[in-house]
Design an enzyme around this catalytic site. Structure first.
Site, PDB file in Angstrom:
ATOM      1  NE  ARG A 147      19.626 -27.230   6.056  1.00 32.31           N
ATOM      2  CZ  ARG A 147      18.916 -26.232   5.533  1.00 32.31           C
ATOM      3  NH1 ARG A 147      17.578 -26.276   5.609  1.00 32.31           N
ATOM      4  NH2 ARG A 147      19.501 -25.205   4.952  1.00 32.31           N
ATOM      5  CE  LYS A 171      21.508 -25.470   8.662  1.00 34.51           C
ATOM      6  NZ  LYS A 171      22.892 -25.137   8.250  1.00 34.51           N
ATOM      7  CG  HIS A 242      23.655 -32.917   4.153  1.00 31.51           C
ATOM      8  ND1 HIS A 242      22.561 -32.383   4.807  1.00 31.51           N
ATOM      9  CD2 HIS A 242      24.276 -31.864   3.564  1.00 31.51           C
ATOM     10  CE1 HIS A 242      22.536 -31.073   4.631  1.00 31.51           C
ATOM     11  NE2 HIS A 242      23.559 -30.731   3.881  1.00 31.51           N
ATOM     12  NE  ARG A 245      20.360 -29.335   2.213  1.00 31.43           N
ATOM     13  CZ  ARG A 245      19.368 -28.453   2.187  1.00 31.43           C
ATOM     14  NH1 ARG A 245      18.133 -28.851   1.987  1.00 31.43           N
ATOM     15  NH2 ARG A 245      19.618 -27.163   2.348  1.00 31.43           N
ATOM     16  CG  HIS A 268      21.114 -23.139   0.268  1.00 31.88           C
ATOM     17  ND1 HIS A 268      21.735 -23.711  -0.824  1.00 31.88           N
ATOM     18  CD2 HIS A 268      21.236 -24.054   1.273  1.00 31.88           C
ATOM     19  CE1 HIS A 268      22.202 -24.902  -0.501  1.00 31.88           C
ATOM     20  NE2 HIS A 268      21.904 -25.122   0.764  1.00 31.88           N
ATOM     21  CE1 TYR A 277      24.866 -29.585  -3.892  1.00 34.29           C
ATOM     22  CE2 TYR A 277      23.868 -27.481  -3.339  1.00 34.29           C
ATOM     23  CZ  TYR A 277      24.247 -28.752  -2.982  1.00 34.29           C
ATOM     24  OH  TYR A 277      24.014 -29.210  -1.712  1.00 34.29           O
TER      25      TYR A 277
END
Length: 299
Positions: A147, A171, A242, A245, A268, A277
């Site tokens: 990110r 995150k 992004h 990514r 994730h 994806y």
């Protein structure tokens, strides 16, 4: 907003207990402000907001043209807020509990081909310090699937080039180790030759990517340069940091990487986030069949 008000306490809860970043918290609070404005327009206190009021609030969002995906995000924040009010004893019942989130169709992210990424990189002037920095930034975004906030927060103490890894602060302040390619290491080392001659502001000595002013480069600056290079390369897609990514994950999947490995690399929490994806990969496979299967060739 008063510090000890329910909203002020909720903001601290998101920071201290949920461990959300300041940018994520700002987004939560901006969405919550829509509900607070609605309540104020109806002279409602937080404890007086009912299920019917929330239905009226959501209907008003639709009436202003807000899309279903954004309404779903706002509703998620509203639910989180009322759960906090229950937890902290401000209310006895959660009026948002029975609210249903709008149906949101799958939106596939923009992905660049390897050729398009090379075309973007070819627009960078490597004879300048700025150019070597920007090349290293884009190569790191793509090689590591970062990110943009993870990239701008990289420190020298996060680099383990001898082992071929970098440490990423994701995150919720969660850390992960991500492999880094030899190409990205080379481009970063090229940039460091210029960085070593730069005047660094106090407090930013350990920051990897610096602005021209000697402080940490901003996400906005990274976005600006990427958009500029993409336009120069003649790429018409909606480009942002992004996108690299997304491209990283998609290219790995196309070449047979395990989706659990990709999930770990991207940081994730849920596999369902990574599974988007697989949809991109199916689209890729379908396009390959359309272009190359003999029954689909025009005669």
């Amino acid at each position: 907003m008063q510090r000890n008000s329910p909203v002020g306490k909720y903001k601290r809860y998101l920071l201290l207990e949920k461990g959300l970043s300041s940018n994520t918290i700002d987004a939560y609070m901006a969405d919550l402000q829509k509900l607070l404005d609605f309540a104020e327009s109806r002279n409602l206190s937080l404890s007086e907001i009912s299920f019917q009021h929330l239905e009226e609030f959501l209907a008003g969002l639709y009436d202003t043209g807000i899309k279903a995906r954004s309404v779903a995000r706002i509703l998620s924040g509203v639910k989180s807020f009322f759960q906090f009010l229950m937890l902290d004893g401000y209310i006895e019942e959660d009026p948002s509990q029975l609210l249903e989130s709008p149906k949101v169709g799958l939106k596939l992210p923009v992905v660049l081909s390897v050729e398009e990424i090379d075309a973007i990189l070819s627009q960078i002037d490597l004879s300048t310090a700025e150019g070597t920095r920007n090349y290293a930034i884009i190569e790191t975004l793509y090689s590591c699937g970062l990110r943009v906030s993870e990239l701008t927060n990289l420190r020298f103490s996060d680099l383990f080039f001898d082992e071929g890894f970098i440490r990423v602060q994701g995150k919720g302040s969660k850390q992960r180790l991500v492999p880094i390619s030899e190409t990205a290491i080379l481009k970063i080392n090229n940039y460091l030759l210029h960085r070593s001659r730069q005047t660094v502001k106090r407090g930013y000595e350990d920051v990897l990517f610096l602005s021209s002013r000697g402080s940490a480069i901003s996400r906005v600056t990274v976005f600006y340069y990427i958009r500029q290079y993409a336009e120069a390369a003649g790429i018409k897609k909606e480009i942002s940091p992004h996108v690299f990514r997304h491209s990283f994950a998609t290219h790995l999947l196309e070449r047979g990487a395990n989706i659990r490995v990709i999930q770990e690399m991207l940081g994730h929490e849920k596999i369902t986030t990574t599974e988007i994806y697989t949809h991109i990969d199916r689209n890729f496979l379908r396009q390959e069949i359309i272009e190359h299967h003999p029954r689909n060739r025009k005669t």
